[in-house]
Motif scaffolding. Structure first.
Motif, PDB file in Angstrom:
ATOM      1  N   ILE A  27       0.913  -0.904   0.010  1.00 22.50           N
ATOM      2  CA  ILE A  27      -0.300   0.411  -0.132  1.00 22.50           C
ATOM      3  C   ILE A  27       0.604   1.224  -0.187  1.00 22.50           C
ATOM      4  O   ILE A  27       2.290   1.089   0.771  1.00 22.50           O
ATOM      5  N   GLU A  28       0.753   2.278  -0.634  1.00 23.09           N
ATOM      6  CA  GLU A  28       1.265   3.638  -1.614  1.00 23.09           C
ATOM      7  C   GLU A  28       0.499   4.659   0.756  1.00 23.09           C
ATOM      8  O   GLU A  28      -1.047   4.558   0.150  1.00 23.09           O
ATOM      9  N   TRP A  29       1.046   4.980   1.014  1.00 19.31           N
ATOM     10  CA  TRP A  29       0.445   4.978   2.423  1.00 19.31           C
ATOM     11  C   TRP A  29       0.582   6.495   2.288  1.00 19.31           C
ATOM     12  O   TRP A  29      -0.302   7.342   2.974  1.00 19.31           O
ATOM     13  N   ALA A  30       1.458   7.594   1.699  1.00 21.98           N
ATOM     14  CA  ALA A  30       0.913   9.494   1.274  1.00 21.98           C
ATOM     15  C   ALA A  30      -1.103   9.367   0.797  1.00 21.98           C
ATOM     16  O   ALA A  30      -1.515   9.737   0.882  1.00 21.98           O
ATOM     17  N   PHE A 227      -3.855   1.983  -3.606  1.00 25.33           N
ATOM     18  CA  PHE A 227      -4.203  -0.239  -3.727  1.00 25.33           C
ATOM     19  C   PHE A 227      -3.672  -0.278  -5.563  1.00 25.33           C
ATOM     20  O   PHE A 227      -3.603  -1.644  -5.122  1.00 25.33           O
ATOM     21  N   GLY A 228      -3.007   0.481  -5.612  1.00 17.57           N
ATOM     22  CA  GLY A 228      -1.897   0.774  -7.229  1.00 17.57           C
ATOM     23  C   GLY A 228      -3.584   0.185  -8.492  1.00 17.57           C
ATOM     24  O   GLY A 228      -2.743  -0.020  -9.119  1.00 17.57           O
ATOM     25  N   ILE A 229      -4.447   0.765  -8.119  1.00 18.57           N
ATOM     26  CA  ILE A 229      -5.050   0.557  -8.834  1.00 18.57           C
ATOM     27  C   ILE A 229      -5.336   1.933 -10.232  1.00 18.57           C
ATOM     28  O   ILE A 229      -5.214   1.255 -11.051  1.00 18.57           O
ATOM     29  N   GLY A 281      -9.880  -3.163   2.090  1.00 17.78           N
ATOM     30  CA  GLY A 281      -8.683  -1.763   2.442  1.00 17.78           C
ATOM     31  C   GLY A 281      -9.648  -1.082   2.559  1.00 17.78           C
ATOM     32  O   GLY A 281      -9.751  -0.412   3.884  1.00 17.78           O
ATOM     33  N   THR A 282     -11.268  -1.324   1.912  1.00 15.29           N
ATOM     34  CA  THR A 282     -11.496   0.674   2.348  1.00 15.29           C
ATOM     35  C   THR A 282     -12.187   0.364   3.056  1.00 15.29           C
ATOM     36  O   THR A 282     -12.492   1.868   3.829  1.00 15.29           O
ATOM     37  N   GLN A 283     -12.803  -0.741   2.980  1.00 14.57           N
ATOM     38  CA  GLN A 283     -14.046  -0.511   4.018  1.00 14.57           C
ATOM     39  C   GLN A 283     -13.502  -0.859   5.291  1.00 14.57           C
ATOM     40  O   GLN A 283     -14.198  -0.654   6.624  1.00 14.57           O
ATOM     41  N   LEU A 284     -12.545  -1.637   5.833  1.00 14.07           N
ATOM     42  CA  LEU A 284     -11.933  -1.591   7.290  1.00 14.07           C
ATOM     43  C   LEU A 284     -11.870   0.285   7.363  1.00 14.07           C
ATOM     44  O   LEU A 284     -11.664   0.108   8.195  1.00 14.07           O
ATOM     45  N   ALA A 285     -10.505   0.650   6.700  1.00 17.29           N
ATOM     46  CA  ALA A 285      -9.752   2.262   6.604  1.00 17.29           C
ATOM     47  C   ALA A 285     -11.349   2.543   6.757  1.00 17.29           C
ATOM     48  O   ALA A 285     -11.485   3.696   8.571  1.00 17.29           O
ATOM     49  N   MET A 286     -12.192   2.691   6.331  1.00 17.57           N
ATOM     50  CA  MET A 286     -12.761   3.736   6.839  1.00 17.57           C
ATOM     51  C   MET A 286     -14.137   3.799   7.780  1.00 17.57           C
ATOM     52  O   MET A 286     -14.392   4.854   8.546  1.00 17.57           O
TER      53      MET A 286
END
Length: 331
Positions: A27-30, A227-229, A281-286
């Motif tokens: 994951i790109e954290w920036a 997420f590199g998409i 990842g998006t669901q968990l992060a939100m």
């Protein structure tokens, strides 16, 4: 069939969770951090829009932004942890306490004013996704391996019956309230007073909601980058459309499983594992970010860690007002 589809939804989410943790180091954290900042900005913009609705409802009383924004964040955080929209009840309760002489019907209806703009934008996003071919063709949607989607498609009579029952229940409730509780409707009209001032509504409410939607759009763009998409207008609108579909009548928290099934079927280009990692990842992060912000607001602004107590107070206070009993004094 239904059991198999429910199992498939759970499996989709479990697979996505495994992929997310497997690719955690990639994951790109920036851009991930920027996405979280955009989500916070979205919440604050929506809180400001709500404050302006309340100022129109109570023009002679102060409506401070900081405690209202804290209440908004607290409600969102509780919704991320507890189902059945317990956070919305708590949000209304906390704001009502900040406005002397306010009522639950007025504060609740003021909160619902935002649904006018949200519904219009949500429909436009969904129509764009359909007309641009971003979503699967309608005949394919019932065949997707997600319980929330296939269950309603496989049981059209039950779906129609439940929709009819909801409409009938709303009509009956409206009739009963209109005949028995005229004062209730007076307070409801007070909460939506700003809708009677179109220019003010557009300037002070719809404009800030538009800012909130732009922040949400930016958040998903940066999540796709993280997420590199790769961020794109089509990709963001697809993700937002999928969320809307999965959350219409969710059987799982946040439409978990349904979102993964739809995104795997529709997001072309990236691999299945990349899509699953992004979606979960998006669901968990939100959810985690909403909970963190919400409980921080409860601690820093309302000086308590007892969020369950806030929910209990909200429910008891609403019942007390509904029964016509005065609320106990709170400092």
């Amino acid at each position: 069939m239904a059991v198999a589809d429910l199992s498939s939804s759970v499996r989709q989410f479990a697979d996505g969770t495994a992929e997310f943790f497997r690719h955690l180091s990639e994951i790109e954290w920036a851009p991930f951090g920027i996405a979280l900042a955009c989500l916070l900005a979205m919440q604050l913009a929506r809180a400001l829009a709500w404050r302006n609705v309340l100022r129109a409802a109570y023009p002679d009383r102060p409506v401070r932004f900081v405690p209202l924004a804290a209440a908004y964040l607290a409600g969102a955080g509780i919704n991320a942890v507890i189902p059945a929209r317990a956070g919305d009840v708590t949000k209304v309760f906390l704001v009502k306490r900040q406005i002397p002489g306010s009522s639950y019907p007025a504060v609740t209806s003021s909160f619902l004013v935002q649904s006018v703009f949200d519904t219009a934008i949500g429909v436009l996003v969904l129509l764009y996704a359909i007309t641009q071919g971003l979503l699967p063709p309608l005949p394919r949607i019932p065949d997707l391996p997600a319980f929330e989607i296939s269950f309603w498609a496989d049981h059209p009579r039950l779906t129609g019956f439940l929709l009819a029952a909801l409409v009938l229940g709303g009509i009956v409730a409206t009739w009963l309230l209109a005949h028995r509780v005229r004062r209730f409707w007076e307070r409801v009209k007070q909460g939506v007073a700003i809708l009677g001032q179109p220019r003010r509504y557009l300037r002070e409410v719809a404009a800030w909601q538009a800012v909130g939607w732009l922040c949400r759009f930016a958040a998903f763009w940066f999540f796709l980058e993280a997420f590199g998409i790769g961020g794109s207008i089509a990709g963001v609108l697809l993700v937002m459309s999928v969320q809307a579909i999965a959350n219409v009548v969710p059987f799982t928290p946040g439409g978990a499983g349904a979102q993964q099934a739809l995104l795997v079927a529709t997001l072309s280009g990236p691999s299945r594992s990349a899509v699953l990692s992004f979606s979960v990842g998006t669901q968990l992060a939100m959810a985690a970010w909403s909970a963190l912000l919400g409980f921080a607001a409860i601690l820093l602004v309302f000086r308590t860690t007892d969020w369950r107590g806030l929910i209990r107070q909200a429910q008891e206070d609403a019942e007390r007002e509904g029964a016509g009993r005065p609320a106990p004094h709170t400092s």
